[in-house]
Design an enzyme around this catalytic site. Structure first.
Site, PDB file in Angstrom:
ATOM      1  N   LYS A 114       0.864  -0.805   0.372  1.00 46.75           N
ATOM      2  CA  LYS A 114       0.008   0.112   0.208  1.00 46.75           C
ATOM      3  C   LYS A 114       0.878   0.890  -0.207  1.00 46.75           C
ATOM      4  CE  LYS A 114      -4.371   0.673   0.338  1.00 46.75           C
ATOM      5  NZ  LYS A 114      -5.811   0.497   0.032  1.00 46.75           N
ATOM      6  N   ASP A 154      -6.562   4.164  -4.577  1.00 47.82           N
ATOM      7  CA  ASP A 154      -7.603   4.333  -3.630  1.00 47.82           C
ATOM      8  C   ASP A 154      -7.824   5.570  -3.268  1.00 47.82           C
ATOM      9  OD1 ASP A 154      -7.778   1.927  -1.318  1.00 47.82           O
ATOM     10  OD2 ASP A 154      -7.040   3.433   0.116  1.00 47.82           O
TER      11      ASP A 154
HETATM   12  N1  GLU Z   1      -7.390   0.019  -3.534  1.00 49.20           N
HETATM   13  C1  GLU Z   1      -7.707  -1.603  -3.766  1.00 49.20           C
HETATM   14  C2  GLU Z   1      -7.710  -2.322  -2.264  1.00 49.20           C
HETATM   15  O1  GLU Z   1      -7.523  -1.466  -1.150  1.00 49.20           O
HETATM   16  C3  GLU Z   1      -7.424  -2.371  -4.994  1.00 49.20           C
HETATM   17  C4  GLU Z   1      -6.179  -2.210  -4.746  1.00 49.20           C
HETATM   18  C5  GLU Z   1      -5.218  -2.419  -6.369  1.00 49.20           C
HETATM   19  O2  GLU Z   1      -6.467  -2.722  -7.199  1.00 49.20           O
HETATM   20  O3  GLU Z   1      -4.021  -3.202  -6.471  1.00 49.20           O
HETATM   21  O4  GLU Z   1      -7.943  -3.331  -2.971  1.00 49.20           O
END
Ligand code: GLU
Length: 430
Positions: A114, A154
């Site tokens: 993240k 996100d």
């Molecule tokens: N931000 C989204 C999540 O928390 C997607 C992450 C992604 O597609 O890599 O799952």
């Protein structure tokens, strides 16, 4: 014992502390090897960067940024980039841990990561967004890449941010590298169905939950006769509300940061979305009663979707919740304490790592389509998404039955079952 050795670097946020509590609960239930459990409480690698940005008024502001890889055992790190004023290392580390669990649970060949920048995105112009995104990408460039770690949108970021990240990375390499990020615009290698995928998945699992509860004979639910409330009306909440309305479910309330809208006869969801698109807020929508977020949580609805941010259902308001099914659209919206209380009171909670996994599943499809230079139509994307979500739901429901626990613990057990096998097979280096 290793607890005592921690420096307090990662575990300062409630989100991290909750994630560790949840992991302990699952680890103890399944009799997980303590060495594996302790490793999973820490991220693999974290980078903290300062991001100076020339603002439109000529001044320079410096922002804090992070990229954290929690695990790359199953494949490249995967997870979004968040622009939010509350971002910090501990929170990003917790979210990276959730990504590891999410990817493992749904069977993707990806690890968990993240990123985030501590900034209020609403205060930035488009040019400032672009400068911030490009400089952040450059600062973390040694950590990301199609085989290493693949960011995505996100909270506070979208496909335009991914386009800027992809361009910055590609400029540095000297050739186009679409696989460095997912959630891109379709024109530069994005996948059809990616923007809607998280919200769709949130609703698919509600359908499976209804089927399961009906089969158990506890209650007779028909989605068409159900009422729903959705907290958060962004990329996830608005799509989930629309998908529910399309299935005949009465969406009686929705809300954003400023407050909510209520209509006991059901809101006209497409009209609310159109209003949101023009006004950037739900405030002032004429054809509904205005309510607060707390009033929304306390509504006597069948289905509740917290799709805004973490930590919205806590010991403070858990006793007000009347919903029979909660599908966690956001990451970590219910604290461990509130989850235990609600489950003990008969609420069926579909946990975040299952409920909102649709986003990363279609991110995985986007990554695969990009690597193969072979693109699928939206029907194929949605069919494959639905198939993976159903498989994961059944595995979690199976473990809930086997271990006599709630869906959250069962989901973590399902993730850790796969991940710990991979960790033990790969062994410890050196
Ligand atoms: N931000 C989204 C999540 O928390 C997607 C992450 C992604 O597609 O890599 O799952």
């Amino acid at each position: 014992m290793s607890h005592n050795l921690r420096s307090g670097l990662y575990d300062t946020s409630p989100l991290y502390q909750n994630a560790v509590l949840d992991l302990d609960m699952a680890g103890n239930k399944m009799g997980l090897d303590m060495n594996v459990l302790e490793r999973l409480k820490m991220p693999k690698k974290a980078m903290c960067v300062s991001i100076p940005v020339r603002m439109d008024d000529g001044s320079v502001k410096t922002f804090e940024g992070y990229r954290v890889q929690h695990s790359t055992t199953l494949g490249p790190g995967k997870g979004g980039i968040r622009f939010h004023p509350e971002v910090n290392l501990s929170e990003v580390s917790a979210l990276a841990m959730l990504m590891t669990m999410k990817c493992s649970l749904v069977g993707l060949p990806l690890g968990g990561a993240k990123g985030g920048v501590r900034v209020d995105p609403a205060q930035l112009s488009r040019a400032e967004h672009q400068s911030l995104t490009r400089r952040f990408t450059m600062e973390i460039i040694s950590m990301i890449g199609p085989e290493q770690d693949v960011p995505a949108p996100d909270i506070g970021t979208d496909s335009q941010h991914m386009a800027w990240m992809m361009d910055t990375y590609s400029m540095a390499k000297g050739y186009a590298v679409p696989g460095v990020v997912t959630g891109k615009p379709v024109e530069i290698g994005g996948s059809l169905g990616r923007p809607e995928s998280t919200g769709r998945g949130v609703v698919y699992v509600i359908e499976h939950a209804i089927e399961l509860l009906n089969k158990r004979g506890e209650q007779k639910f028909i989605l068409k006769n159900c009422t729903a409330a959705v907290n958060g009306f962004g990329k996830v909440g608005a799509v989930a509300a629309l998908e529910l309305a399309m299935r005949g479910c009465k969406v009686v309330a929705v809300s954003d940061f400023f407050g909510g809208l209520y209509d006991k006869n059901g809101l006209d969801v497409p009209a609310v979305i159109a209003y949101m698109n023009t006004n950037r807020t739900l405030k002032g929508y004429p054809n509904a009663q205005q309510i607060t977020n707390e009033e929304l949580f306390a509504l006597p609805v069948d289905i509740l979707i917290p799709a805004a941010i973490d930590g919205v259902i806590t010991r403070e308001n858990m006793k007000n919740i009347k919903a029979k099914i909660i599908s966690e659209g956001a990451n970590g919206p219910i604290t461990s304490e509130a989850q235990t209380y609600l489950e003990n009171n008969g609420c069926f909670i579909i946990p975040d790592i299952l409920a909102n996994a649709g986003g990363v599943i279609v991110s995985y499809f986007e990554w695969v389509q990009g690597l193969q230079q072979f693109f699928w139509n939206e029907r194929e994307v949605n069919e494959k998404l639905a198939e993976i979500m159903l498989g994961a739901f059944n595995r979690v429901a199976g473990n809930a039955e086997k271990y006599k626990c709630g869906m959250k613990t069962a989901a973590l057990i399902s993730s850790v079952e796969r991940l710990s096998k991979a960790m033990l097979l790969r062994g410890l280096f050196p």
